[in-house]
Design an enzyme around this catalytic site. Structure first.
Site, PDB file in Angstrom:
ATOM      1  N   SER A 266      33.673  54.855  60.883  1.00 58.03           N
ATOM      2  CA  SER A 266      34.490  54.096  59.940  1.00 58.03           C
ATOM      3  C   SER A 266      33.647  53.662  58.734  1.00 58.03           C
ATOM      4  CB  SER A 266      35.139  52.910  60.653  1.00 58.03           C
ATOM      5  OG  SER A 266      36.158  52.346  59.866  1.00 58.03           O
TER       6      SER A 266
ATOM      7  N   HIS B 211      42.031  55.337  65.664  1.00 61.88           N
ATOM      8  CA  HIS B 211      40.897  55.003  64.813  1.00 61.88           C
ATOM      9  C   HIS B 211      39.595  54.912  65.595  1.00 61.88           C
ATOM     10  CE1 HIS B 211      38.793  53.506  61.327  1.00 61.88           C
ATOM     11  NE2 HIS B 211      38.417  52.416  61.960  1.00 61.88           N
TER      12      HIS B 211
ATOM     13  N   ASP C  31      45.401  57.677  63.458  1.00 64.92           N
ATOM     14  CA  ASP C  31      44.579  56.586  62.943  1.00 64.92           C
ATOM     15  C   ASP C  31      45.400  55.778  61.946  1.00 64.92           C
ATOM     16  OD1 ASP C  31      42.693  54.959  61.669  1.00 64.92           O
ATOM     17  OD2 ASP C  31      41.133  56.507  61.713  1.00 64.92           O
TER      18      ASP C  31
END
Length: 252
Positions: free
Chosen positions: A104, A230, A200
């Protein structure tokens, strides 16, 4: 998953200290960069450590300023500062070529590392890589949040990933553009493998394709996981991560 091992601490020029774990081994080594408000005790970071250690490959995981076991206040952090933290770990705690694995926000930081230390970064593996996410933070923020940012300098956004809210600061948002990647070619030439869940809700899966198009590197693989969220922390996701990382390691 947590560890009882006491981390090493890297002193920073401003008096803060970064917590990290480093296991010596073969090159290229692997450095794990965690996400926003995540830390080095997460499932992916520790599972990858176990796998790389079993393969006798050097491995390093760490916490940014204000995260996990590092010192400092989270609200003082920015993409620029956390990238500097990651570079300090690279420069002072590792030797030789490294593969950056970024989750991320850690993916954004990992790509910045590859831009800033091309001679040290031998490969990059991104998990729901989230470059330029501060723009989306602002665009998606309710008016009450924007009012809080302007009046107090921060907004506490409820998080589906943690018990504590995400604290989004004006400092973080103002700094974001200094590190934007998707506003032109991404000057990264090492092998890249992007892992992206298509379910996600934090990073649209199309982002991985935008990154692929922007990268200068000719060696870019994108793996879209239809059922992936995610986190990408399920056993099959961890296996994909390990295989992607070791595939790049074996190329070098």
């Amino acid at each position: 998953m947590t560890t009882t091992d006491t981390p090493s601490m890297l002193a920073r020029p401003d008096g803060q200290s970064l917590a990290y774990h480093h296991t010596a081994g073969f090159s290229p080594g692997v450095i794990f960069c965690s996400g926003f408000m995540s830390d080095m005790e997460g499932t992916k970071a520790t599972a990858l450590e176990k796998a790389m250690t079993a393969l006798h490959r050097s491995y390093t995981r760490f916490d940014y300023l204000g995260h996990g076991q590092s010192t400092g206040n989270f609200t003082e952090g920015t993409i620029s500062r956390w990238t500097d933290d990651a570079l300090a770990i690279l420069d002072d705690c590792t030797a030789g070529p490294q593969i950056i694995v970024g989750s991320s926000m850690g993916g954004w930081i990992g790509l910045r590392m590859a831009q800033l230390r091309p001679e040290r970064i031998a490969g990059f593996v991104g998990i729901a890589t989230a470059p330029d996410f501060t723009t989306r933070m602002w665009d998606d923020m309710p008016q009450s949040g924007k009012d809080a940012i302007e009046s107090k300098g921060f907004w506490e956004q409820p998080s589906e990933y943690a018990e504590e809210p995400y604290v989004i600061t004006k400092k973080l948002l103002d700094d974001g553009p200094r590190n934007f990647l998707l506003n032109g070619p991404i000057d990264v030439t090492c092998p890249v493998h992007l892992l992206q869940g298509m379910k996600d809700e934090s990073v649209p899966w199309e982002t991985a394709l935008k990154i692929q198009e922007a990268l200068v590197s000719e060696d870019v693989t994108v793996s879209l996981i239809k059922s992936g969220d995610h986190r990408l922390s399920e056993p099959d996701d961890i296996t994909r991560l390990i295989l992607a990382t070791e595939r790049i390691g074996n190329m070098l």
